[in-house]
Design an enzyme around this catalytic site. Structure first.
Site, PDB file in Angstrom:
ATOM      1  CB  THR A 237      -0.930  -0.201   1.017  1.00  7.87           C
ATOM      2  OG1 THR A 237      -1.583  -1.334   1.207  1.00  7.87           O
ATOM      3  CG2 THR A 237      -1.982   1.066   1.257  1.00  7.87           C
ATOM      4  CB  CYS A 326      24.896   6.062   3.622  1.00  8.04           C
ATOM      5  SG  CYS A 326      24.589   7.347   2.610  1.00  8.04           S
TER       6      CYS A 326
HETATM    7  C1  LIG Z   1      24.051   8.381  -3.846  1.00  9.29           C
HETATM    8  C2  LIG Z   1      23.251   7.629  -3.007  1.00  9.29           C
HETATM    9  N1  LIG Z   1      22.542   6.965  -3.462  1.00  9.29           N
HETATM   10  C3  LIG Z   1      21.737   6.177  -2.537  1.00  9.29           C
HETATM   11  C4  LIG Z   1      21.480   6.595  -1.191  1.00  9.29           C
HETATM   12  C5  LIG Z   1      20.397   5.680  -0.366  1.00  9.29           C
HETATM   13  O1  LIG Z   1      19.318   6.612  -0.246  1.00  9.29           O
HETATM   14  P1  LIG Z   1      18.298   6.026   0.572  1.00  9.29           P
HETATM   15  O2  LIG Z   1      18.691   6.754   1.994  1.00  9.29           O
HETATM   16  O3  LIG Z   1      16.966   7.029   0.369  1.00  9.29           O
HETATM   17  O4  LIG Z   1      18.158   4.778   0.788  1.00  9.29           O
HETATM   18  C6  LIG Z   1      22.139   7.601  -0.862  1.00  9.29           C
HETATM   19  C7  LIG Z   1      22.207   8.098   0.434  1.00  9.29           C
HETATM   20  O5  LIG Z   1      23.146   8.679   1.209  1.00  9.29           O
HETATM   21  C8  LIG Z   1      22.979   8.139  -1.767  1.00  9.29           C
HETATM   22  O6  LIG Z   1      23.998   9.303  -1.280  1.00  9.29           O
END
Ligand SMILES: Cc1ncc(COP(=O)(O)O)c(C=O)c1O
Length: 375
Positions: A237, A326
């Site tokens: 959803t 990340c």
């Molecule tokens: C270049 C890139 N791709 C993908 C992502 C992942 O995105 P999301 O946090 O929405 O999963 C990031 C997050 O930092 C990013 O900088």
């Protein structure tokens, strides 16, 4: 103490108007798949959002698929185009986000017929289109996945050049545009991009929502199967309120884009010039002349470790990042730094700017940086 947020490549603050439209949309609790009036209202919000996003990107609404994030968009694009398109070669670069590199590795692990080919990058993080063409000549039935802007060093890809080569050699072309969506204009139907990933929280929208553009005619099917939502590409959803919020955020980004990008460019240029003048021991990672205008990566010749440095900055109210947030906020072990040969005794710090940053913040940040370095 003044708090200064220089970590916009990790995530961006929600725009207040986005919070308003999300709150309003949350009141419309119908399921967009229901046929009664509540469902139809939710469906209306969903489809209006799709139309608005498609209009911004120069494509048709049926080419936009809502997902939960950039990572999911990358996963659908890579896994399912390889499955459905009989792809045997994935051509990519060693400086892609883990959401692409890790996914490509997993595809190759699950299907030994699929080979991964990494382009060579030089010490500035640049690769050559000549090598890409050689790869495309040697490896038919290929998927090329190259990010638009690198999230750690900012390097920008030549999407047009790559797209033209992919078209010439009948390869699929996916680009991770998570860092550039809302900061650059796109005209997707005029491009040779087959698939493009985006994520709302990088352009002042909410976390946990994104989208994937898939060019009409591309063979692809669901990664997440179930109720057949999103035209059988992404079951589940739909998160209507966040989709509405993401759409508002994107629309706001494209209002006065030139003015806003010029402002951020001035902030970044002032930061860079101040470093060059006052802290000449610091150098820059990546190709700063061909970079996303929001990102500047510093290489600082100290041995105390990025975490300690970031901690000291944090004590002074400065939020920056060691490479990519990340990957846990530390540059230690960054595959991007390793690929550009930067694994020496230094700290890599990523500063990423937004329209909320000011010249005064930059001056204050430079002052704090020099105090930390002198201590
Ligand atoms: C270049 C890139 N791709 C993908 C992502 C992942 O995105 P999301 O946090 O929405 O999963 C990031 C997050 O930092 C990013 O900088």
């Amino acid at each position: 103490m003044q708090n200064m947020y220089f970590d916009n490549a990790a995530t961006t603050p929600l725009h207040p108007e986005v919070i308003t439209v999300i709150s309003e949309a949350l009141m419309e609790y119908g399921n967009p798949s229901s046929i009664h009036s509540y469902g139809r209202k939710a469906k209306g919000l969903l489809e209006e959002s799709r139309v608005a996003i498609a209009k911004h990107l120069g494509c048709t609404p049926s080419e936009i698929y809502f997902t939960s994030c950039g990572t999911e968009s990358n996963n659908i694009a890579l896994r399912k185009s390889v499955d459905c398109g009989g792809i045997q070669h994935i051509i990519t670069s060693p400086i892609e986000h883990h959401a692409v590199l890790g996914t490509a590795q997993d595809i190759a692990r699950l299907n030994p017929k699929v080979e991964i080919h990494l382009l060579d990058v030089d010490s500035k993080g640049n690769y050559s289109l000549d090598q890409l063409e050689q790869f495309l000549q040697s490896y038919p039935k290929a998927l090329v996945s190259i990010m638009h802007a690198n999230n750690e060093i900012g390097n920008l890809a030549n999407l047009e050049g790559i797209g033209n080569l992919c078209l010439k050699h009948s390869a699929l072309f996916h680009t991770d545009a998570v860092q550039t969506m809302g900061y650059f204009s796109f005209n997707l139907n005029k491009s040779n991009i087959t698939m493009l990933s985006a994520s709302a929280h990088k352009f002042n929208g909410p976390k946990g929502i994104g989208f994937l553009y898939i060019k009409k005619g591309t063979k692809i099917e669901a990664l997440i199967t179930g109720g057949g939502q999103e035209r059988n590409i992404r079951a589940g959803t739909e998160n209507v309120a966040y989709i509405v919020g993401m759409t508002k955020a994107l629309s706001l980004c494209y209002e006065h884009l030139e003015e806003k990008s010029n402002y951020i460019k001035r902030i970044r240029a002032h930061f860079k010039r101040s470093i060059e003048k006052k802290l000449p021991q610091i150098s820059f990672n990546g190709d700063t002349e061909n970079s996303h205008y929001t990102i500047l990566s510093l290489r600082i010749p100290v041995s105390e470790g990025a975490e300690m440095f970031l901690f000291n900055l944090d004590l002074k109210g400065i939020s920056a990042s060691g490479g990519s947030a990340c990957s846990s906020g530390a540059s230690k072990g960054s595959h991007v730094m390793e690929a550009i040969g930067n694994n020496g005794n230094c700290v890599n710090l990523r500063f990423s700017f937004g329209t909320h940053n000011t010249m005064e913040e930059v001056d204050s940040c430079i002052q704090h940086l020099s105090e930390i370095l002198e201590a």
